[in-house]
Motif scaffolding. Structure first.
Motif, PDB file in Angstrom:
ATOM      1  N   UNK A  37     -43.911 137.866  93.923  1.00  0.00           N
ATOM      2  CA  UNK A  37     -44.365 138.668  92.784  1.00  0.00           C
ATOM      3  C   UNK A  37     -43.175 139.242  92.018  1.00  0.00           C
ATOM      4  N   UNK A  38     -42.137 139.660  92.727  1.00  0.00           N
ATOM      5  CA  UNK A  38     -40.950 140.201  92.067  1.00  0.00           C
ATOM      6  C   UNK A  38     -40.266 139.142  91.212  1.00  0.00           C
ATOM      7  N   UNK A  39     -40.209 137.919  91.706  1.00  0.00           N
ATOM      8  CA  UNK A  39     -39.613 136.825  90.930  1.00  0.00           C
ATOM      9  C   UNK A  39     -40.432 136.573  89.666  1.00  0.00           C
ATOM     10  N   UNK A  46     -37.631 138.903  81.726  1.00  0.00           N
ATOM     11  CA  UNK A  46     -36.359 138.377  81.223  1.00  0.00           C
ATOM     12  C   UNK A  46     -36.408 136.929  80.769  1.00  0.00           C
ATOM     13  N   UNK A  47     -37.503 136.237  81.005  1.00  0.00           N
ATOM     14  CA  UNK A  47     -37.600 134.824  80.658  1.00  0.00           C
ATOM     15  C   UNK A  47     -37.060 133.943  81.774  1.00  0.00           C
ATOM     16  N   UNK A  48     -37.142 132.662  81.574  1.00  0.00           N
ATOM     17  CA  UNK A  48     -36.668 131.702  82.576  1.00  0.00           C
ATOM     18  C   UNK A  48     -35.149 131.669  82.610  1.00  0.00           C
ATOM     19  N   UNK A  49     -34.573 131.442  83.792  1.00  0.00           N
ATOM     20  CA  UNK A  49     -33.109 131.318  83.862  1.00  0.00           C
ATOM     21  C   UNK A  49     -32.665 130.008  83.214  1.00  0.00           C
ATOM     22  N   UNK A  50     -31.389 129.959  82.845  1.00  0.00           N
ATOM     23  CA  UNK A  50     -30.870 128.728  82.240  1.00  0.00           C
ATOM     24  C   UNK A  50     -30.789 127.638  83.312  1.00  0.00           C
ATOM     25  N   UNK A  55     -30.736 125.779  90.969  1.00  0.00           N
ATOM     26  CA  UNK A  55     -30.401 124.761  91.959  1.00  0.00           C
ATOM     27  C   UNK A  55     -31.396 123.612  91.808  1.00  0.00           C
ATOM     28  N   UNK A  56     -30.924 122.385  91.675  1.00  0.00           N
ATOM     29  CA  UNK A  56     -31.844 121.241  91.556  1.00  0.00           C
ATOM     30  C   UNK A  56     -32.762 121.155  92.787  1.00  0.00           C
ATOM     31  N   UNK A  57     -34.007 120.751  92.558  1.00  0.00           N
ATOM     32  CA  UNK A  57     -34.970 120.706  93.650  1.00  0.00           C
ATOM     33  C   UNK A  57     -34.544 119.724  94.726  1.00  0.00           C
ATOM     34  N   UNK A  58     -33.802 118.673  94.369  1.00  0.00           N
ATOM     35  CA  UNK A  58     -33.346 117.708  95.374  1.00  0.00           C
ATOM     36  C   UNK A  58     -32.423 118.375  96.390  1.00  0.00           C
TER      37      UNK A  58
END
Length: 76
Positions: A37-39, A46-50, A55-58
């Motif tokens: 919930x905090x995330x 603040x919007x999505x991070x750049x 970190x790539x999901x792979x």
């Protein structure tokens, strides 16, 4: 769900150790939900991070697979 407790005949009592384990699991689940919930609140504020900050999901997948493999006992 009702606020009134179910009749005693409808429930099977847990042993003290089992009840403690269930409470511990509930606490871990609650902590995980609070972190999630905090995330989400941070993203809403603040919007999505750049992409460069993520970190790539792979990489995340490979790290998790390595952790799981380390927990698994070796087969001879």
């Amino acid at each position: 769900m009702s606020d009134q407790p179910a009749p005693d005949t409808a429930r099977q009592k847990l042993g003290p150790r089992t009840a403690d384990a269930v409470r511990a699991h509930a606490a871990r689940t609650r902590a995980d939900a609070d972190q999630y919930a905090a995330v989400l609140e941070d993203i809403a504020t603040n919007g999505l991070p750049s992409v460069e900050d993520c970190t790539p999901w792979e990489e995340l997948r490979e790290a998790q697979l390595a952790r799981l493999a380390a927990q698994r006992p070796a087969v001879a």
